[in-house]
Design a protein around this motif. Structure first.
Motif, mmCIF file in Angstrom:
data_model
loop_
_atom_site.group_PDB
_atom_site.id
_atom_site.type_symbol
_atom_site.label_atom_id
_atom_site.label_comp_id
_atom_site.label_asym_id
_atom_site.label_seq_id
_atom_site.Cartn_x
_atom_site.Cartn_y
_atom_site.Cartn_z
ATOM 1 N N LEU A 196 10.389 35.532 -8.119
ATOM 2 C CA LEU A 196 10.077 35.133 -6.746
ATOM 3 C C LEU A 196 10.771 36.050 -5.746
ATOM 4 O O LEU A 196 10.172 36.475 -4.751
ATOM 5 C CB LEU A 196 10.499 33.679 -6.507
ATOM 6 N N PRO A 203 13.618 31.559 -3.496
ATOM 7 C CA PRO A 203 13.330 30.524 -4.495
ATOM 8 C C PRO A 203 13.711 29.120 -4.042
ATOM 9 O O PRO A 203 13.240 28.131 -4.605
ATOM 10 C CB PRO A 203 14.172 30.944 -5.706
ATOM 11 N N ILE A 232 2.111 35.380 -5.999
ATOM 12 C CA ILE A 232 2.756 34.718 -7.150
ATOM 13 C C ILE A 232 1.797 34.657 -8.328
ATOM 14 O O ILE A 232 2.154 35.009 -9.467
ATOM 15 C CB ILE A 232 3.222 33.295 -6.770
#
Length: 270
Positions: free
Chosen positions: A234, A241, A256
């Motif tokens: 991330l 995160p 993502i």
């Protein structure tokens, strides 16, 4: 000869019939049907909007699940050359087969009890549709149009905005219907993109990422997506995160999903 009894709205079909002529005119103006276009109306009810659309000389197909209403609609409109009725469940209706080579314009006063699954069904046929105009519960319209940071932003917002530009047009009060619903309604326009602004490599994977993220929306992204991507993954995408799913943009969700897909491909290759 005794006239037939008026149709009673059925709760199991989520029926609330629009009867405000000013609102009906406003909806048809927003749609602006043209004679050379083909429209699909979902849940026409007793034909309040149907009649005004047919008067524009466009080709209008309607789908109605209630057999009693089908008979009413046939009695009213079967003599019109530009009218075609389909009796059935809109959730199972093959939009692509009806559209053929030309794109459809879709309109409808969607039953509140099936509005979200029906929108997802229509989004799956986005390439066959030029635009959609819906009467929905105002809360659903707010969810469709919501952006990151909003409490109403979620799975429906992201997947609708992945495929479409969303415009909330105007509100419709309960008094415009019979029987009156207990909620406010609103008209929304969804226009599918010709080219997606943020294309995902795998839409099903994007759907999974978004679903997992919002299954526990009060938790952090690190926790909701821990089975798919690490905190380091991330951070490599420029994401914190520790933020919550509702604060992540559509563009970032696509990033993502693409990263997860690349990692899975690399693991298979190894």
């Amino acid at each position: 000869m005794q006239s037939p009894a008026p149709h009673r709205a059925r709760k199991r079909f989520g029926q609330n019939f629009l009867n405000d002529q000013g609102i009906i005119r406003g909806i048809v103006r927003a749609i602006s049907p043209l004679a050379d276009q083909r429209l699909l109306e979902i849940g026409p009810g007793q034909g309040a909007i149907t009649a005004s659309i047919l008067d524009t000389d466009c080709q209008l197909d309607v789908i109605e699940i209630d057999r009693d209403l089908v008979q009413i609609l046939e009695d009213k409109f079967s003599g019109r050359d530009n009218f075609q009725i389909h009796q059935g469940d809109a959730l199972k209706f093959d939009i692509g087969a009806l559209a053929g080579a030309e794109k459809l314009r879709v309109v409808g006063n969607l039953p509140y009890n099936i509005s979200t699954p029906l929108i997802f069904h229509l989004l799956s046929a986005h390439s066959c549709i030029s635009d959609m105009h819906f009467m929905l519960q105002k809360e659903v319209v707010e969810r469709l149009a919501a952006g990151p940071g909003s409490k109403t932003y979620g799975r429906l917002s992201i997947m609708a905005q992945y495929y479409c530009a969303i415009e909330s047009l105007f509100d419709v009060p309960p008094e415009a219907f019979s029987p009156q619903p207990k909620v406010q309604s609103a008209i929304v326009r969804l226009t599918p993109y010709t080219e997606l602004p943020y294309p995902a490599n795998d839409v099903k994977l994007l759907q999974r990422v978004v679903r997992d993220a919002f299954n526990q929306r009060r938790k952090t992204l690190r926790n909701t997506l821990k089975g798919l991507i690490s905190s380091e993954g991330l951070e490599a995408l420029g994401l914190d995160p520790g933020i919550r799913p509702e604060n992540v943009s559509l563009e970032s969700y696509v990033a993502i999903a693409n990263a997860v897909g690349d990692a899975q491909e690399n693991n298979i290759a190894e």
